[in-house]
Design a protein around this motif. Structure first.
Motif, PDB file in Angstrom:
ATOM      1  N   MET A   1       1.407  -1.345   0.074  1.00 17.23           N
ATOM      2  CA  MET A   1      -0.034   0.258   0.196  1.00 17.23           C
ATOM      3  C   MET A   1       1.126   1.033  -0.104  1.00 17.23           C
ATOM      4  SD  MET A   1      -1.813   1.647   2.843  1.00 17.23           S
ATOM      5  CE  MET A   1      -2.870   3.514   2.725  1.00 17.23           C
ATOM      6  N   SER A   2       2.004   1.192   0.945  1.00 19.15           N
ATOM      7  CA  SER A   2       3.360   2.137   0.623  1.00 19.15           C
ATOM      8  C   SER A   2       4.183   1.856   0.568  1.00 19.15           C
ATOM      9  CB  SER A   2       2.802   3.225   1.828  1.00 19.15           C
ATOM     10  OG  SER A   2       0.921   3.519   2.274  1.00 19.15           O
ATOM     11  N   LEU A   3       4.503   3.103   0.227  1.00 17.50           N
ATOM     12  CA  LEU A   3       6.714   2.653   0.483  1.00 17.50           C
ATOM     13  C   LEU A   3       7.575   4.128   1.164  1.00 17.50           C
ATOM     14  CD1 LEU A   3       9.683   1.555  -0.797  1.00 17.50           C
ATOM     15  CD2 LEU A   3       8.941   2.539  -2.969  1.00 17.50           C
ATOM     16  N   ILE A   4       7.991   3.448   1.743  1.00 18.77           N
ATOM     17  CA  ILE A   4       8.432   4.796   2.189  1.00 18.77           C
ATOM     18  C   ILE A   4      10.544   4.555   1.908  1.00 18.77           C
ATOM     19  CG2 ILE A   4       9.647   5.962   4.601  1.00 18.77           C
ATOM     20  CD1 ILE A   4       6.933   5.144   5.661  1.00 18.77           C
ATOM     21  N   THR A   5      10.678   4.985   0.828  1.00 18.67           N
ATOM     22  CA  THR A   5      11.724   5.136   0.792  1.00 18.67           C
ATOM     23  C   THR A   5      13.164   6.525   1.697  1.00 18.67           C
ATOM     24  OG1 THR A   5      11.359   4.468  -1.287  1.00 18.67           O
ATOM     25  CG2 THR A   5      14.205   4.847  -0.880  1.00 18.67           C
ATOM     26  N   ILE A   6      13.943   5.241   2.365  1.00 15.45           N
ATOM     27  CA  ILE A   6      14.912   6.571   3.586  1.00 15.45           C
ATOM     28  C   ILE A   6      16.308   6.412   2.873  1.00 15.45           C
ATOM     29  CG2 ILE A   6      16.068   6.190   5.643  1.00 15.45           C
ATOM     30  CD1 ILE A   6      13.934   5.205   7.148  1.00 15.45           C
ATOM     31  N   SER A   7      17.317   7.239   2.650  1.00 10.46           N
ATOM     32  CA  SER A   7      18.501   7.633   2.303  1.00 10.46           C
ATOM     33  C   SER A   7      19.138   8.349   2.757  1.00 10.46           C
ATOM     34  CB  SER A   7      18.243   8.050   0.169  1.00 10.46           C
ATOM     35  OG  SER A   7      19.422   8.221   0.057  1.00 10.46           O
ATOM     36  N   GLY A   8      20.678   8.663   2.937  1.00  8.97           N
ATOM     37  CA  GLY A   8      21.443   8.931   3.153  1.00  8.97           C
ATOM     38  C   GLY A   8      23.100   8.430   3.622  1.00  8.97           C
ATOM     39  N   TYR A   9      23.869   9.420   3.966  1.00 11.14           N
ATOM     40  CA  TYR A   9      25.602   8.799   3.836  1.00 11.14           C
ATOM     41  C   TYR A   9      25.187   7.063   5.085  1.00 11.14           C
ATOM     42  CZ  TYR A   9      27.322  13.040   2.374  1.00 11.14           C
ATOM     43  OH  TYR A   9      27.775  14.901   2.114  1.00 11.14           O
ATOM     44  N   PRO A  10      25.847   6.040   4.795  1.00 14.88           N
ATOM     45  CA  PRO A  10      26.655   5.245   5.659  1.00 14.88           C
ATOM     46  C   PRO A  10      27.032   5.953   7.454  1.00 14.88           C
ATOM     47  CG  PRO A  10      28.462   5.787   4.577  1.00 14.88           C
ATOM     48  CD  PRO A  10      27.151   6.419   3.506  1.00 14.88           C
ATOM     49  N   CYS A  11      25.622   5.320   8.067  1.00 20.17           N
ATOM     50  CA  CYS A  11      25.705   5.148   9.346  1.00 20.17           C
ATOM     51  C   CYS A  11      25.436   6.891   9.815  1.00 20.17           C
ATOM     52  CB  CYS A  11      27.128   5.996   9.589  1.00 20.17           C
ATOM     53  SG  CYS A  11      28.254   4.221  11.115  1.00 20.17           S
ATOM     54  N   ALA A  12      24.411   7.076   9.280  1.00 19.57           N
ATOM     55  CA  ALA A  12      23.350   8.562   9.395  1.00 19.57           C
ATOM     56  C   ALA A  12      23.058   8.522  10.205  1.00 19.57           C
ATOM     57  CB  ALA A  12      23.581   9.437   7.665  1.00 19.57           C
ATOM     58  N   GLY A  13      22.781   7.731  10.548  1.00 18.93           N
ATOM     59  CA  GLY A  13      21.121   7.348  11.637  1.00 18.93           C
ATOM     60  C   GLY A  13      20.097   6.796  10.543  1.00 18.93           C
ATOM     61  N   LYS A  14      20.268   6.405  10.131  1.00 18.45           N
ATOM     62  CA  LYS A  14      18.660   5.599   9.182  1.00 18.45           C
ATOM     63  C   LYS A  14      18.030   4.836   9.631  1.00 18.45           C
ATOM     64  CE  LYS A  14      21.530   4.242   5.403  1.00 18.45           C
ATOM     65  NZ  LYS A  14      22.868   4.371   6.670  1.00 18.45           N
ATOM     66  N   SER A  15      18.659   4.025   9.971  1.00 22.78           N
ATOM     67  CA  SER A  15      18.138   2.652  11.258  1.00 22.78           C
ATOM     68  C   SER A  15      17.162   3.491  12.075  1.00 22.78           C
ATOM     69  CB  SER A  15      18.602   1.363  12.113  1.00 22.78           C
ATOM     70  OG  SER A  15      19.182   1.673  10.325  1.00 22.78           O
ATOM     71  N   HIS A  16      17.939   3.921  12.692  1.00 20.70           N
ATOM     72  CA  HIS A  16      17.690   5.386  14.554  1.00 20.70           C
ATOM     73  C   HIS A  16      16.070   5.893  13.369  1.00 20.70           C
ATOM     74  CE1 HIS A  16      16.290   7.731  17.426  1.00 20.70           C
ATOM     75  NE2 HIS A  16      17.649   9.216  16.377  1.00 20.70           N
ATOM     76  N   ARG A  17      16.492   6.394  12.668  1.00 19.56           N
ATOM     77  CA  ARG A  17      14.871   7.294  12.013  1.00 19.56           C
ATOM     78  C   ARG A  17      13.560   6.240  11.776  1.00 19.56           C
ATOM     79  NH1 ARG A  17      15.846  11.768  14.413  1.00 19.56           N
ATOM     80  NH2 ARG A  17      17.656  13.179  13.923  1.00 19.56           N
TER      81      ARG A  17
ATOM     82  N   THR B   1      35.707   2.478   2.465  1.00 17.45           N
ATOM     83  CA  THR B   1      34.437   2.163   1.823  1.00 17.45           C
ATOM     84  C   THR B   1      33.434   3.511   2.087  1.00 17.45           C
ATOM     85  OG1 THR B   1      34.516  -0.235   2.587  1.00 17.45           O
ATOM     86  CG2 THR B   1      32.205   0.560   2.397  1.00 17.45           C
ATOM     87  N   LEU B   2      33.213   3.910   3.838  1.00 18.01           N
ATOM     88  CA  LEU B   2      32.534   5.116   4.579  1.00 18.01           C
ATOM     89  C   LEU B   2      32.817   6.019   3.152  1.00 18.01           C
ATOM     90  CD1 LEU B   2      31.125   5.874   7.487  1.00 18.01           C
ATOM     91  CD2 LEU B   2      32.733   7.019   6.860  1.00 18.01           C
ATOM     92  N   ASP B   3      33.772   6.354   3.545  1.00 15.06           N
ATOM     93  CA  ASP B   3      34.317   7.726   2.840  1.00 15.06           C
ATOM     94  C   ASP B   3      34.114   7.369   1.299  1.00 15.06           C
ATOM     95  OD1 ASP B   3      35.408   9.285   4.478  1.00 15.06           O
ATOM     96  OD2 ASP B   3      37.609   8.465   4.660  1.00 15.06           O
ATOM     97  N   ASN B   4      33.642   6.763   0.542  1.00 10.98           N
ATOM     98  CA  ASN B   4      33.552   6.671  -1.035  1.00 10.98           C
ATOM     99  C   ASN B   4      32.185   7.212  -1.264  1.00 10.98           C
ATOM    100  OD1 ASN B   4      32.901   4.067  -3.156  1.00 10.98           O
ATOM    101  ND2 ASN B   4      35.064   4.969  -3.174  1.00 10.98           N
ATOM    102  N   LEU B   5      31.476   6.020  -0.074  1.00  2.00           N
ATOM    103  CA  LEU B   5      29.910   5.489  -0.753  1.00  2.00           C
ATOM    104  C   LEU B   5      29.577   7.122  -0.117  1.00  2.00           C
ATOM    105  CD1 LEU B   5      29.363   3.145   1.597  1.00  2.00           C
ATOM    106  CD2 LEU B   5      29.022   2.994  -0.497  1.00  2.00           C
ATOM    107  N   ILE B   6      30.492   8.270   0.935  1.00  2.00           N
ATOM    108  CA  ILE B   6      29.633   9.331   1.441  1.00  2.00           C
ATOM    109  C   ILE B   6      30.393  10.456  -0.381  1.00  2.00           C
ATOM    110  CG2 ILE B   6      30.130  11.833   1.954  1.00  2.00           C
ATOM    111  CD1 ILE B   6      30.305   9.906   4.827  1.00  2.00           C
ATOM    112  N   GLN B   7      31.296  10.242  -1.119  1.00  3.38           N
ATOM    113  CA  GLN B   7      31.738  11.203  -2.436  1.00  3.38           C
ATOM    114  C   GLN B   7      30.882  10.551  -3.328  1.00  3.38           C
ATOM    115  OE1 GLN B   7      35.705   9.137  -3.771  1.00  3.38           O
ATOM    116  NE2 GLN B   7      34.788  11.166  -5.351  1.00  3.38           N
ATOM    117  N   ARG B   8      29.876   8.976  -3.267  1.00  5.52           N
ATOM    118  CA  ARG B   8      29.272   8.140  -4.668  1.00  5.52           C
ATOM    119  C   ARG B   8      28.174   8.777  -4.599  1.00  5.52           C
ATOM    120  NH1 ARG B   8      29.584   3.218  -5.803  1.00  5.52           N
ATOM    121  NH2 ARG B   8      30.822   2.076  -3.867  1.00  5.52           N
ATOM    122  N   TYR B   9      27.337   9.756  -3.202  1.00  6.44           N
ATOM    123  CA  TYR B   9      26.293   9.834  -2.696  1.00  6.44           C
ATOM    124  C   TYR B   9      25.410  10.636  -3.072  1.00  6.44           C
ATOM    125  CZ  TYR B   9      22.062  10.095  -0.119  1.00  6.44           C
ATOM    126  OH  TYR B   9      20.609  10.295   0.289  1.00  6.44           O
ATOM    127  N   GLU B  10      24.648  10.205  -4.521  1.00  3.14           N
ATOM    128  CA  GLU B  10      24.162  10.885  -4.817  1.00  3.14           C
ATOM    129  C   GLU B  10      22.426  11.322  -4.278  1.00  3.14           C
ATOM    130  OE1 GLU B  10      24.638   9.425  -9.023  1.00  3.14           O
ATOM    131  OE2 GLU B  10      22.970   8.569  -8.439  1.00  3.14           O
TER     132      GLU B  10
END
Ligand SMILES: Nc1ncnc2c1ncn2[C@@H]1O[C@H](COP(=O)(O)OP(=O)(O)OP(=O)(O)O)[C@@H](O)[C@H]1O
Length: 311
Positions: free
Chosen positions: A1-17, A138-147
Motif C-alpha cells: 500500500m505504501s513505500l517509504i524510501t530512506i536514504s542517507g550517508y552510511p551511518c547517518a542514523g537511517k535505522s534510528h529514523r 568504504t564509508l568515505d567512498n560511499l559518501i563521495q558517491r552519494y547522490e
C-alpha cells in the motif's frame, strides 16, 4: 500500500529514523482517531536481509546486495503493508527503479532523507558497538558517491529531510503522504512491459549514444576532469518534436578524463546486458522499462557504478 524510501550517508542514523517512523506509524494505526485500513509496517534493510557492511567494499559484492534488497522490496509491496526500505539508497537510478515498481503496484510513496555531516557519520561509525561498522575507506567512498535526493524529481518526492540534530521525525507529514497522498497510476514512462517494445534495441542504442556524446562534450567544455555533470540528453522524441524537452540527468564522475573508447566499452556492456532482457522481458533487477528516460537514468546509474571503479 505504501513505500517509504530512506536514504542517507552510511551511518547517518537511517535505522534510528526508520525505527522512529515505524513506531509513529504503528501508534497511528492503532489509534481510532486515525481511521483507515488495517496495515502492517515492514522494515527492509541490510540487517533484515543479513547483508554485511563489507558488501559495500566493492562493486562485485554490492550489486548482488542491491539486487537482493530490490527483490525483497518487490515481494513485500502489497495491499496491506507499509514498507520502509532502510538502506543507503544512494544511487538515483536505484531510487528511480523502486519508484517505478511502486507506481506499477499502485502504492503511495515518499522519501526520507536522513542528513548528518560526514564527520558525524565517521564518529558514529567508529564508536558503533553493534559490530556493523563500515571500513573507513568504504564509508568515505560511499559518501563521495552519494547522490542526494531532490524534491524536484518525481521519484524522490514527496521528500522529507531529517537533520541529525532533530529529536523527532515529521510523523504527521509522513503519515499523510503515505495514507492520503496521490497514488500515481503507472504511465508510459513507468509501466513495465511483459515483452519489450520492438524499438527497444533502437532506444538502447540511441539513448546511450546520445548520453556518451553529451558526456564527451561536457568534459571537453570543462577545464577540470570529474565532478558532477548536469546533462540534457536529446531523445528521438525531443529531436522530432522540439516542444518535447530532452531528458535531464545528473552524473557524478571520478576525477579523471573519460575517454570515448572507455565510454564506448561501457555502452556496449550495458547494451549487451539489456539485450537479453529484450527477449526475456526482464533482468535480474526486475522488469525493464524501455522508455528513453528510463534507459537514460539506468545508463547513468550503470556508468556511475562501473566507471568510478575502473579508474
Ligand atoms: N541521532 C543520533 N544520535 C546519537 N547517535 C546516533 C544517532 N543516529 C545514529 N547514531 C548512532 O550511529 C550508529 C549508526 O546508527 P544507525 O544504525 O541508525 O545508522 P544507519 O545510517 O542506519 O547506518 P548504516 O549505514 O550502517 O545502515 C549507531 O551506533 C547509533 O547509535
Amino acid at each position: 500500500m505504501s513505500l517509504i524510501t530512506i536514504s542517507g550517508y552510511p551511518c547517518a542514523g537511517k535505522s534510528h529514523r526508520a525505527t522512529q517512523i515505524k513506531y509513529s506509524l504503528e501508534q497511528r494505526l492503532a489509534d481510532p482517531a486515525y481511521p483507515g485500513p488495517s496495515l502492517t509496517v515492514t522494515v527492509l534493510s541490510d540487517d533484515t536481509l543479513n547483508i554485511p557492511r563489507s558488501a559495500y567494499d566493492d562493486s562485485r559484492s554490492e550489486k548482488p546486495a542491491r539486487a537482493a534488497l530490490f527483490s525483497a522490496f518487490q515481494r513485500h509491496l502489497g495491499n496491506n503493508r507499509i514498507v520502509i526500505v532502510d538502506a543507503l539508497d544512494y544511487i538515483k537510478g536505484f531510487r528511480y527503479q523502486m519508484y517505478c515498481a511502486a507506481r506499477e503496484a499502485k502504492v503511495r510513496v515518499c522519501t526520507v532523507y536522513v542528513i548528518a555531516p560526514p564527520e558525524q557519520c565517521r564518529t558514529w561509525n567508529t564508536s558503533r558497538e553493534d559490530g556493523r561498522s563500515y571500513a573507513p575507506a568504504t564509508l568515505d567512498n560511499l559518501i563521495q558517491r552519494y547522490e542526494e535526493p531532490s524534491s524536484m524529481v518525481r521519484w524522490d518526492s514527496p521528500l522529507f529531510t531529517i537533520p541529525w540534530t532533530d529529536a523527532d521525525v515529521p510523523a504527521d507529514d509522513i503519515w499523510r503522504a503515505i495514507t492520503h497522498g496521490l497514488v500515481k497510476p503507472p504511465n508510459t514512462g513507468t509501466q513495465a512491459v511483459a515483452r519489450a517494445p520492438t524499438d527497444a534495441l533502437h532506444t538502447l542504442e540511441s539513448t546511450t549514444t546520445a548520453l556518451v556524446s553529451a558526456i564527451v562534450a561536457a568534459q571537453s567544455a570543462s577545464s577540470l576532469p570529474g565532478g558532477t555533470l548536469s546533462l540534457d540528453v536529446p531523445t528521438s522524441t525531443s529531436t522530432s518534436a522540439p516542444s518535447t524537452p530532452p531528458v535531464k540527468v545528473t552524473l557524478t564522475l571520478p576525477p579523471r578524463h573519460l575517454t570515448l573508447s572507455e565510454l564506448g566499452r561501457h555502452k556496449r556492456q550495458f547494451i549487451t546486458m539489456h539485450k537479453r532482457a529484450i527477449t526475456l522481458g526482464s533482468t535480474e533487477m526486475g522488469k525493464v522499462d524501455w522508455s528513453e528516460e528510463s534507459v537514460a537514468h539506468k545508463f547513468v546509474g550503470y556508468l556511475e557504478e562501473n566507471v568510478g571503479l575502473s579508474g
